[in-house]
Motif scaffolding. Structure first.
Motif, short mmCIF file in Angstrom:
data_model
loop_
_atom_site.label_atom_id
_atom_site.label_comp_id
_atom_site.label_asym_id
_atom_site.label_seq_id
_atom_site.Cartn_x
_atom_site.Cartn_y
_atom_site.Cartn_z
N TRP A 180 17.25 -3.07 2.80
CA TRP A 180 16.46 -4.08 2.09
C TRP A 180 15.24 -3.45 1.41
O TRP A 180 14.79 -2.38 1.81
CB TRP A 180 16.06 -5.23 3.02
CG TRP A 180 14.94 -4.96 3.98
CD1 TRP A 180 13.60 -5.05 3.73
CD2 TRP A 180 15.05 -4.57 5.36
NE1 TRP A 180 12.88 -4.74 4.86
CE2 TRP A 180 13.73 -4.45 5.87
CE3 TRP A 180 16.12 -4.31 6.22
CZ2 TRP A 180 13.47 -4.07 7.19
CZ3 TRP A 180 15.86 -3.94 7.53
CH2 TRP A 180 14.56 -3.82 8.00
N VAL A 181 14.76 -4.16 0.38
CA VAL A 181 13.55 -3.73 -0.33
C VAL A 181 12.38 -4.46 0.30
O VAL A 181 12.39 -5.69 0.40
CB VAL A 181 13.60 -4.17 -1.83
CG1 VAL A 181 12.48 -3.49 -2.61
CG2 VAL A 181 14.94 -3.89 -2.45
N GLY A 182 11.38 -3.72 0.73
CA GLY A 182 10.22 -4.33 1.37
C GLY A 182 9.31 -5.00 0.36
O GLY A 182 9.43 -4.77 -0.86
N MET A 183 8.39 -5.81 0.87
CA MET A 183 7.54 -6.57 -0.03
C MET A 183 6.64 -5.68 -0.88
O MET A 183 6.35 -5.99 -2.02
CB MET A 183 6.71 -7.54 0.78
CG MET A 183 6.35 -8.75 0.00
SD MET A 183 4.96 -9.59 0.72
CE MET A 183 3.74 -8.33 0.85
N ARG A 184 6.22 -4.57 -0.29
CA ARG A 184 5.28 -3.71 -1.03
C ARG A 184 5.96 -2.82 -2.06
O ARG A 184 5.30 -2.10 -2.79
CB ARG A 184 4.51 -2.83 -0.04
CG ARG A 184 3.57 -3.59 0.87
CD ARG A 184 3.01 -2.64 1.92
NE ARG A 184 2.21 -3.34 2.91
CZ ARG A 184 2.70 -4.04 3.92
NH1 ARG A 184 4.01 -4.15 4.08
NH2 ARG A 184 1.91 -4.63 4.79
#
Ligand code: PEP
Ligand code: CO
Length: 459
Positions: A268-272
């Motif tokens: 997954w791609v993190g929020m940051r």
């Protein structure tokens, strides 16, 4: 046919021409290149047909036919790569999935935040203690949590150690599952001691008994053993943060004619790192795995629409999971507009609630914690909002540990702020302990049971 022909200008290294947030600064570039080259030669941890099987299940969750349970540590540590800890973590996830299965009456897709969750985004580059500033701890794949210059220096060799530990973890999980550990006929295998003295013990036992009776009933009636109950599928996930290592484990699968990240089923791609023009989005758009994207309060609806289109231009079912993590304070206001915005793109996504990352707070004593009541409230609000918007809340994403830690406040045992000091072990985010995690699953299941009963009464 060129390997990049299916995607315009994409290659496993094309992210390198974009700004890459949250990457460690290695002093020795040659050592980094050497480690990445070694990583690129090692065999994969997972294979494309498992990844495709997961994608099909996530597509079913999008349609409301299955439910995703994604859970595990905030950051795995190399030291925790021990048989007992791995088996216990698996047990907690199996127990939670059993409770959810019974309550939601639909298959549960089990995805661990493990076997590779070794790199962490941080809000600052350095950490200062008593006037000394050192690089932040960025996960065991990068450096070590101890506060000395040597421990905090990013070391590329750790990427290889992390890969080995991910392989050891996954090998053990696979062996346990293939050996019958996850057999629904024998949920007693997953007994985790604590339940015998827990306020949840009786309720959990009732769920186990009811499943055993249903299986018994079905098997006696049909005269056949339910083999699908003997072995469950288990998948892995981690934040795809460290792009050199993700790139090294990205392989072209001739049979599928696509590139896959074969270090995990579902990165997954993190929020940051969800910047549309950034390196992470560039990398993720080209891999064929089902992927997750964290969606937080800082993201605008327009940005989310653009991300959805860039990351799933062909609108493939099961490809994109949006993991929203607004926090109980913001979800009411932010989630409905996000749901409407995604619907307006015509893209199909799986919506999942991460009730952890928007609910982190710091106590007066400076300890990072989360309140069970806020975590539960965010999950419940999320179910309600999705239903009101005609959308489907298809899963939860939880940070938990098998250990009896005291990092989150509340739960059936009523952990208070004063208890946090007793067993706080996480070097990063506060996690639910096993009992709190199971309680959360039970509360979700109860809620589902209650709403089914209400619907039946209205018929
Ligand atoms: C995480 O999942 O550990 C994390 C850092 O989440 P987020 O990117 O949502 O802040
Ligand atoms: Co976290």
């Amino acid at each position: 046919m060129s390997k990049s022909s299916a995607l315009t200008n994409w290659h496993p290294a094309s992210w390198q021409s974009r700004p890459a947030a949250q990457q460690p600064r290695y002093a020795d570039k040659i050592a980094l290149e050497r480690a990445i080259a070694s990583l690129g030669k090692l065999p994969p941890l997972v294979v494309s047909w498992e990844i495709e099987a997961l994608r099909a299940k996530l597509a079913a969750a999008q349609r409301g036919e299955q439910f995703l349970l994604q859970g595990g540590d905030c950051a795995e540590s190399f030291e925790d790569c021990e048989s007992d800890k791995i088996a216990k973590r698996l047990k907690i996830l199996l127990q939670m999935s059993l409770v959810l299965l019974q309550g939601l009456k639909k298959p549960v897709i089990r995805v661990g935040r493990f076997a590779g969750q070794y790199a962490k985004p941080r809000s600052t580059e350095t950490e200062t203690r008593d006037g000394v500033s050192l690089p932040c701890y960025r996960g065991d794949n990068v450096n070590r949590p101890g506060f000395s210059r040597a421990e905090r220096e990013p070391d590329p060799e750790l990427l290889l150690r992390g890969y080995e530990r991910a392989a050891l973890t996954l090998n053990f999980v696979r062996a346990l599952i293939d050996g019958g550990f996850a057999d629904l006929h024998h949920p007693e295998y997953w007994d985790l001691g604590f339940l015998r003295h827990s306020p949840l013990g009786d309720a959990y036992q009732k769920i186990v008994d009811s499943i055993a009776e249903s299986l018994d009933f079905f098997e006696s009636m049909s005269g056949q053993r339910v083999h699908s109950a003997s072995r469950v599928d288990f998948y892995t996930s981690h934040e795809g943060l460290h792009l050199f290592s993700e790139q090294a484990q990205t392989r072209y699968i001739e049979r599928q004619k696509r590139w896959y990240n074969l270090s995990t089923h579902m990165p997954w791609v993190g929020m940051r790192t969800a910047d549309l023009d950034g390196a992470h989005v560039e990398y993720f758009r080209g891999i064929a795995n089902p992927i997750g994207v964290k969606v937080g309060a800082a993201m605008s609806t327009e940005r989310l629409q653009e991300l959805v289109q860039v990351l799933n231009p062909q609108n493939l079912p099961g490809r994109l999971t949006l993991i929203h993590r607004f926090g109980v304070k913001d979800i009411e206001q932010r989630l409905p507009e996000m749901i409407r915005a995604v619907r307006a793109t015509g893209s199909q996504v799986l919506w999942v609630c991460d009730p952890m990352h928007g609910n982190t707070e710091t106590t007066a004593a400076g300890v990072k914690t989360r309140r069970f009541e806020n975590i539960l409230a965010e999950v419940e609000t999320s179910f309600r909002i999705h239903a009101e918007c005609g959308s489907i809340m298809g899963g939860v994403h939880i940070e938990l540990t098998e250990e009896d830690v005291t990092e989150c406040i509340g739960g059936a045992r009523g952990l208070a702020e004063a208890d946090l000091a007793r067993a706080y072990k996480s070097p990063v985010d506060p996690r639910l302990n096993g009992e709190q995690a199971l309680e959360l699953a039970m509360r979700i299941a109860e809620r589902a049971g209650a709403s089914r009963r209400t619907k039946r009464m209205k018929l």
